[in-house]
Enzyme design. Sequence first.
Site, PDB file in Angstrom:
ATOM      1  N   HIS A 170      -7.091   3.262   1.472  1.00  0.00           N
ATOM      2  CA  HIS A 170      -6.928   2.587   0.181  1.00  0.00           C
ATOM      3  C   HIS A 170      -7.148   3.584  -0.936  1.00  0.00           C
ATOM      4  O   HIS A 170      -7.970   4.487  -0.807  1.00  0.00           O
ATOM      5  CB  HIS A 170      -7.921   1.419   0.050  1.00  0.00           C
ATOM      6  CG  HIS A 170      -7.522   0.442  -0.998  1.00  0.00           C
ATOM      7  ND1 HIS A 170      -7.852   0.619  -2.323  1.00  0.00           N
ATOM      8  CD2 HIS A 170      -6.786  -0.691  -0.925  1.00  0.00           C
ATOM      9  CE1 HIS A 170      -7.336  -0.377  -3.015  1.00  0.00           C
ATOM     10  NE2 HIS A 170      -6.682  -1.178  -2.198  1.00  0.00           N
ATOM     11  N   ASP A 198      -5.007  -5.725   4.732  1.00  0.00           N
ATOM     12  CA  ASP A 198      -3.808  -6.023   5.520  1.00  0.00           C
ATOM     13  C   ASP A 198      -3.990  -5.819   7.010  1.00  0.00           C
ATOM     14  O   ASP A 198      -3.112  -6.154   7.794  1.00  0.00           O
ATOM     15  CB  ASP A 198      -2.637  -5.156   5.028  1.00  0.00           C
ATOM     16  CG  ASP A 198      -2.178  -5.573   3.651  1.00  0.00           C
ATOM     17  OD1 ASP A 198      -2.204  -6.778   3.384  1.00  0.00           O
ATOM     18  OD2 ASP A 198      -1.795  -4.701   2.859  1.00  0.00           O
TER      19      ASP A 198
HETATM   20  N1  CMC Z   1      -2.990   6.913   8.171  1.00  0.00           N
HETATM   21  C1  CMC Z   1      -3.130   8.252   8.279  1.00  0.00           C
HETATM   22  N2  CMC Z   1      -3.505   9.056   7.268  1.00  0.00           N
HETATM   23  C2  CMC Z   1      -3.755   8.473   6.079  1.00  0.00           C
HETATM   24  C3  CMC Z   1      -3.637   7.075   5.891  1.00  0.00           C
HETATM   25  C4  CMC Z   1      -3.238   6.295   7.000  1.00  0.00           C
HETATM   26  N3  CMC Z   1      -3.112   4.972   6.867  1.00  0.00           N
HETATM   27  N4  CMC Z   1      -3.936   6.790   4.611  1.00  0.00           N
HETATM   28  C5  CMC Z   1      -4.240   7.935   4.012  1.00  0.00           C
HETATM   29  N5  CMC Z   1      -4.132   8.973   4.912  1.00  0.00           N
HETATM   30  C6  CMC Z   1      -4.435  10.384   4.667  1.00  0.00           C
HETATM   31  C7  CMC Z   1      -3.321  11.065   3.912  1.00  0.00           C
HETATM   32  O1  CMC Z   1      -2.380  11.645   4.811  1.00  0.00           O
HETATM   33  C8  CMC Z   1      -4.086  12.117   3.141  1.00  0.00           C
HETATM   34  O2  CMC Z   1      -4.439  13.157   4.037  1.00  0.00           O
HETATM   35  P1  CMC Z   1      -4.507  14.686   3.522  1.00  0.00           P
HETATM   36  O3  CMC Z   1      -5.630  14.712   2.520  1.00  0.00           O
HETATM   37  O4  CMC Z   1      -4.767  15.491   4.742  1.00  0.00           O
HETATM   38  O5  CMC Z   1      -3.189  14.987   2.903  1.00  0.00           O
HETATM   39  C9  CMC Z   1      -5.385  11.397   2.769  1.00  0.00           C
HETATM   40  O6  CMC Z   1      -5.572  10.421   3.803  1.00  0.00           O
HETATM   41  C10 CMC Z   1      -5.349  10.707   1.415  1.00  0.00           C
HETATM   42  O7  CMC Z   1      -4.216   9.847   1.407  1.00  0.00           O
HETATM   43  P2  CMC Z   1      -3.298   9.595   0.132  1.00  0.00           P
HETATM   44  O8  CMC Z   1      -1.933   9.184   0.572  1.00  0.00           O
HETATM   45  O9  CMC Z   1      -3.396  10.783  -0.794  1.00  0.00           O
HETATM   46  O10 CMC Z   1      -4.080   8.394  -0.525  1.00  0.00           O
HETATM   47  P3  CMC Z   1      -3.517   7.349  -1.562  1.00  0.00           P
HETATM   48  O11 CMC Z   1      -4.666   6.841  -2.300  1.00  0.00           O
HETATM   49  O12 CMC Z   1      -2.405   7.948  -2.362  1.00  0.00           O
HETATM   50  O13 CMC Z   1      -2.843   6.216  -0.636  1.00  0.00           O
HETATM   51  C11 CMC Z   1      -2.556   4.265   0.638  1.00  0.00           C
HETATM   52  C12 CMC Z   1      -3.441   4.998  -0.365  1.00  0.00           C
HETATM   53  C13 CMC Z   1      -3.041   2.821   0.781  1.00  0.00           C
HETATM   54  C14 CMC Z   1      -1.100   4.230   0.121  1.00  0.00           C
HETATM   55  C15 CMC Z   1      -2.620   4.972   1.999  1.00  0.00           C
HETATM   56  O14 CMC Z   1      -3.938   4.971   2.491  1.00  0.00           O
HETATM   57  C16 CMC Z   1      -1.664   4.374   3.030  1.00  0.00           C
HETATM   58  O15 CMC Z   1      -0.468   4.738   3.041  1.00  0.00           O
HETATM   59  N6  CMC Z   1      -2.140   3.426   3.897  1.00  0.00           N
HETATM   60  C17 CMC Z   1      -1.288   2.738   4.833  1.00  0.00           C
HETATM   61  C18 CMC Z   1      -0.551   1.617   4.127  1.00  0.00           C
HETATM   62  C19 CMC Z   1      -1.467   0.446   3.805  1.00  0.00           C
HETATM   63  O16 CMC Z   1      -2.214  -0.032   4.647  1.00  0.00           O
HETATM   64  N7  CMC Z   1      -1.356  -0.053   2.561  1.00  0.00           N
HETATM   65  C20 CMC Z   1      -2.102  -1.243   2.123  1.00  0.00           C
HETATM   66  C21 CMC Z   1      -3.064  -0.955   1.028  1.00  0.00           C
HETATM   67  S1  CMC Z   1      -4.233  -2.308   0.771  1.00  0.00           S
HETATM   68  C22 CMC Z   1      -3.278  -3.656   0.279  1.00  0.00           C
HETATM   69  C23 CMC Z   1      -2.807  -3.549  -1.119  1.00  0.00           C
HETATM   70  O17 CMC Z   1      -3.588  -3.830  -2.051  1.00  0.00           O
HETATM   71  O18 CMC Z   1      -1.657  -3.199  -1.323  1.00  0.00           O
END
Ligand code: CMC
Length: 392
Positions: free
Chosen positions: A269, A327
């Site tokens: 998240h 989720d």
């Molecule tokens: N699986 C594997 N790696 C992950 C995941 C995941 N689900 N989420 C984040 N990471 C890694 C990402 O690759 C990055 O690694 P590194 O630092 O080595 O590059 C690090 O963690 C930080 O991730 P980010 O993409 O920079 O973080 P963000 O804040 O931009 O993204 C997120 C947040 C929710 C989009 C992401 O965690 C994700 O894609 N999760 C899966 C989709 C999901 O479950 N979304 C629902 C969110 S909650 C419901 C809502 O309110 O929408």
Amino acid sequence: YGYFTYDPGFMSTAACNSAITFIDGEEGLLYYRGYPIEQLAENCDFLEVSHLLLHGELPDHNQREAFTSAIRQHTMLHDQMADVFRGFRRDAHPMAVMIAVIGAMAAFYPDNNDVNNPESRQVAAMRLLAKVPTVAAWSYKYNVGQPFIQPKNKLGYAENFMHMMFATPCEDYEPNPILAKAFERILILHADHEQNASTSTVRLVGSSGANPFACIAAGIASLWGPSHGGANEATLNMLEEIGDISRIGEFINRAKDKTDSFRLMGFGHRVYRNMDPRASIMRKTCHEVLNELGLHDDPMFKLAMQLEKIALEDDYFVSRKLYPNVDFYSGIVMRAMGIPNSMFTAIFALARTAGWISQWSEMNADTEQKIGRPRQLYLGPERREFVPLHQR
Ligand code: CMC
């Protein structure tokens, strides 16, 4: 270009003042109008929480009656709205249909164009809270080729939605109070989450003075993506693809592999660096619903719990503070209730409408609010002279 702050993804930009929802991501806390989400999920129904989000206070007995009866006045759709559904392919994703139908309501309710008028905003909020469940349920009925079922106003909010989903002209839907309570809880958990992508979209569209139905349609579009609300459908699809506990390791390795675009859906998240409090409540709700339905050994739930356990012991997820989000378990609950995967995000949209319309109302009541207008860091060519077509 030196005077703009470059903040892609708005990692550190507060774009508005708001008194609606508070999140402490480090501690894993979520409050609506100061009330912890755990207390609201345990003790309230969704319309009480909607009243809280919209008006700032939980309703007293009379306010609750008045609010509920105002919503009931608006649950039907205009007869011609059925034609909007019928313009779609039968296999259209419910989110595609919802974006269009809610957007089309801007044409049916031009009286809500007066966004500076508090009464008009109030009517728009009531219409949306009342009609979005009907739209969501009808998008499902259209998919499966069954006749649209009209709302039944004597039912509670969740029961009415289930009735429109599952009743047919031949057979009534018998509400189950435990499932209805669980469904109300799902709605409460999804009702608001401060300035996420879809809420920010609603505010940005609304900041130009646009019609509220157009704003909510834009919010639904933003919610659809798998990084946001689409994650509930993607999580269930992922669990189905994993299929068996023996394959968890393979998928964990894929999630860690930076050359693979696969992510563990329902994990991570932007704001929470701790367990998402909604995920803990959802896990508990999962237990309750599965017990009620006699599905104690549901293999999907066992798989999800094992996946959570393995991920939370893995250095990759621990070091990045990646925990299950709302989720991760919601799909398992909804699937057990007989709701198909393709409806999960539509139900998220139904719930989040309460938050979107509250945030939209708050913004329009704020006299200091300006049109949303981010800047950019320009990286394109410098000035150059035009070259006629025959010389290029
Ligand atoms: N699986 C594997 N790696 C992950 C995941 C995941 N689900 N989420 C984040 N990471 C890694 C990402 O690759 C990055 O690694 P590194 O630092 O080595 O590059 C690090 O963690 C930080 O991730 P980010 O993409 O920079 O973080 P963000 O804040 O931009 O993204 C997120 C947040 C929710 C989009 C992401 O965690 C994700 O894609 N999760 C899966 C989709 C999901 O479950 N979304 C629902 C969110 S909650 C419901 C809502 O309110 O929408």
